[in-house]
Each structure stands twice: as structure tokens, then as C-alpha cells.
Design a protein around this motif. Structure first.
Motif, mmCIF file in Angstrom:
data_model
loop_
_atom_site.group_PDB
_atom_site.id
_atom_site.type_symbol
_atom_site.label_atom_id
_atom_site.label_comp_id
_atom_site.label_asym_id
_atom_site.label_seq_id
_atom_site.Cartn_x
_atom_site.Cartn_y
_atom_site.Cartn_z
ATOM 1 N N PHE A 120 -2.579 0.071 -39.533
ATOM 2 C CA PHE A 120 -3.060 0.592 -40.808
ATOM 3 C C PHE A 120 -4.164 -0.284 -41.386
ATOM 4 O O PHE A 120 -5.117 0.221 -41.997
ATOM 5 N N LEU A 121 -4.041 -1.593 -41.193
ATOM 6 C CA LEU A 121 -4.993 -2.528 -41.773
ATOM 7 C C LEU A 121 -6.387 -2.368 -41.168
ATOM 8 O O LEU A 121 -7.402 -2.425 -41.875
ATOM 9 N N PHE A 122 -6.441 -2.133 -39.843
ATOM 10 C CA PHE A 122 -7.734 -2.109 -39.150
ATOM 11 C C PHE A 122 -8.184 -0.712 -38.726
ATOM 12 O O PHE A 122 -9.299 -0.555 -38.233
ATOM 13 N N TYR A 123 -7.340 0.305 -38.908
ATOM 14 C CA TYR A 123 -7.670 1.630 -38.384
ATOM 15 C C TYR A 123 -8.924 2.212 -39.029
ATOM 16 O O TYR A 123 -9.833 2.686 -38.339
ATOM 17 N N THR A 124 -8.995 2.189 -40.365
ATOM 18 C CA THR A 124 -10.135 2.805 -41.060
ATOM 19 C C THR A 124 -11.467 2.147 -40.713
ATOM 20 O O THR A 124 -12.429 2.849 -40.358
ATOM 21 N N PRO A 125 -11.597 0.807 -40.778
ATOM 22 C CA PRO A 125 -12.885 0.211 -40.372
ATOM 23 C C PRO A 125 -13.175 0.399 -38.886
ATOM 24 O O PRO A 125 -14.338 0.487 -38.489
ATOM 25 N N MET A 126 -12.122 0.507 -38.063
ATOM 26 C CA MET A 126 -12.327 0.676 -36.627
ATOM 27 C C MET A 126 -12.902 2.054 -36.300
ATOM 28 O O MET A 126 -13.620 2.204 -35.309
ATOM 29 N N ILE A 127 -12.615 3.060 -37.133
ATOM 30 C CA ILE A 127 -13.156 4.400 -36.896
ATOM 31 C C ILE A 127 -14.677 4.370 -36.853
ATOM 32 O O ILE A 127 -15.314 5.014 -36.011
ATOM 33 N N ASP A 128 -15.280 3.616 -37.764
ATOM 34 C CA ASP A 128 -16.737 3.549 -37.836
ATOM 35 C C ASP A 128 -17.339 2.696 -36.725
ATOM 36 O O ASP A 128 -18.484 2.908 -36.323
ATOM 37 N N GLU A 129 -16.559 1.725 -36.229
ATOM 38 C CA GLU A 129 -17.078 0.818 -35.204
ATOM 39 C C GLU A 129 -16.841 1.334 -33.788
ATOM 40 O O GLU A 129 -17.712 1.260 -32.932
#
Length: 226
Positions: free
Chosen positions: A180-189
């Protein structure tokens, strides 16, 4: 491989059918199980709608909604409310006040999240802040449960349904805290890596549902302590 992928994609739906098979009229003595029963039913409906929206092209339908993020955010809220209720209803003598304070802390986090950090409940991505806070506070509940057991409420018996629910929840939130912590920023990367991360979430969700099913299978002949 396609079969396995499809099973994992839809696991948030079919995994809930496993504990649903063991749901029975909850005894008055086991009232702490009622919030978990409510969660299973509500989560099944929410996940079914979310997956239909996400896979509408694959199943050959056309819906006016193309994003299911609001449903995932709502699911996170419902999960916290239901399991906070579960922990509060457990007849444990220790850390009672802390357990009652945590929902207020969650409400403050919720308010700050949607007024400062993310002003939309229906953004393009799931709300990682909301889900991370939820998993952290639920983990605190799990730790308080185990500490209360160790502090003098007796040995944790494997025949106790609450033990299996708390253990399953602990496994789920520990695995998914960093998802949950890294999922949202990882979507863009890196969208592919983000999809793989969510596969980890789905596997953890299956385990979670299996633990709840085990709890319900034991609860029929179990009377909670007065």
C-alpha cells in the motif's frame, strides 16, 4: 498461465466465498464475530463490483464507470471499521482504552488525508495513504491482542476463533503495509511492477480468507469467555 492469472485477478471475489460457506447464525456469546460476518458480505459485494468495472472489456460489457478506485477506498474504510469493532467487542481486560482510541485516531488521519494530502476520494489511483494508515492501525490492534494474551489472559489456544482471525489479519496487514505504501507511486514509475505488487496483495488476501474460514469452522462449538 492465463488461468492462473485470471484466478489471481478474481481472487478478491472468490476467496471471500470460502469463509462465506462457514458463516452461521452467530451465538450471543460470540457476538465479536458479527463485524467479521458483516465485513465478508460487504467486501464480497464491493470486490465483485470493483472487478467487474476493472475487467468490463474482458467480460464483454460496457459500463459508464471506468475507475474502481472509489470502491477500493471505501473497502479500506469498511475493513477498518469492521475489524475495529471486532477487537473492541473481544472480551479482553487489557488495553481497552487504547482500542477505543484508535478509531478516533483513524478519523483524524482520514480527515487530514482528504483535506491536505489527497482531496479526492475518487482519484485515478487507490489512496495509498488511507490504506497504509488502515494496515498500520489494524496491526496495532493485532499486537495489542497478542500482548493482552501474554499479559495474563491465558494461553492462546488454536481452538479459539479469534486467534485465527487476528493471525490472518496480522499476516494480511504485515504483507500489504509496504504494498500500500509504494503501490501508488510505483504505478507512475513502473506499471508492470505495480501489477506484480498487487498480485502479492491478492495472494495475501487468499490467506486472510482461509484464516477467517478456519475461525468460522471452529466458532460453531465455541463460547467466548464471559
Amino acid at each position: 498461465m492465463n488461468l492462473i492469472n485470471n484466478l489471481l485477478i478474481w481472487s478478491e471475489v472468490w476467496a471471500l466465498l470460502i469463509p462465506l460457506c462457514f458463516i452461521f447464525p452467530v451465538r450471543k456469546q460470540n457476538s465479536f464475530l458479527k463485524p467479521v460476518c458483516y465485513y465478508i458480505i460487504i467486501a464480497l459485494l464491493l470486490n465483485l463490483v470493483a472487478n467487474i468495472i476493472s475487467n468490463q472489456r474482458a467480460i464483454g460489457i460496457q459500463l459508464p464507470w471506468h475507475s474502481n478506485t472509489m470502491i477500493y477506498n471505501l473497502h479500506s474504510f469498511i475493513r477498518f471499521v469492521c475489524f475495529a469493532g471486532f477487537f473492541i467487542l473481544l472480551k479482553q481486560k487489557h488495553y481497552v482504552h487504547i482500542k477505543k482510541i484508535l478509531p478516533y485516531l483513524y478519523a483524524i488521519i482520514l480527515l487530514l488525508n482528504f483535506t491536505i494530502f489527497s482531496k479526492s476520494f475518487t482519484s485515478l489511483h487507490i489512496n495509498g495513504n488511507l490504506m497504509t494508515a488502515e494496515s498500520y492501525l489494524l496491526l496495532v490492534y493485532c499486537l495489542l491482542y497478542y500482548l493482552s494474551k501474554l499479559k495474563g489472559e491465558g494461553i492462546v489456544f488454536k481452538s479459539e476463533p479469534d486467534f485465527w482471525i487476528v493471525t490472518g489479519l496480522a499476516v494480511y496487514v504485515v504483507i500489504n503495509f509496504f504494498v500500500f505504501l509504494f503501490y501508488t507511486p510505483m504505478i507512475d514509475e513502473n506499471r508492470k511492477l505495480a501489477d506484480n505488487m498487487w498480485t502479492v496483495h491478492n495472494v495475501a488476501y487468499i490467506l486472510f480468507c482461509l484464516f477467517i474460514a478456519k475461525a468460522f469452522s471452529l466458532a460453531k462449538n465455541y463460547k467466548s469467555p464471559v
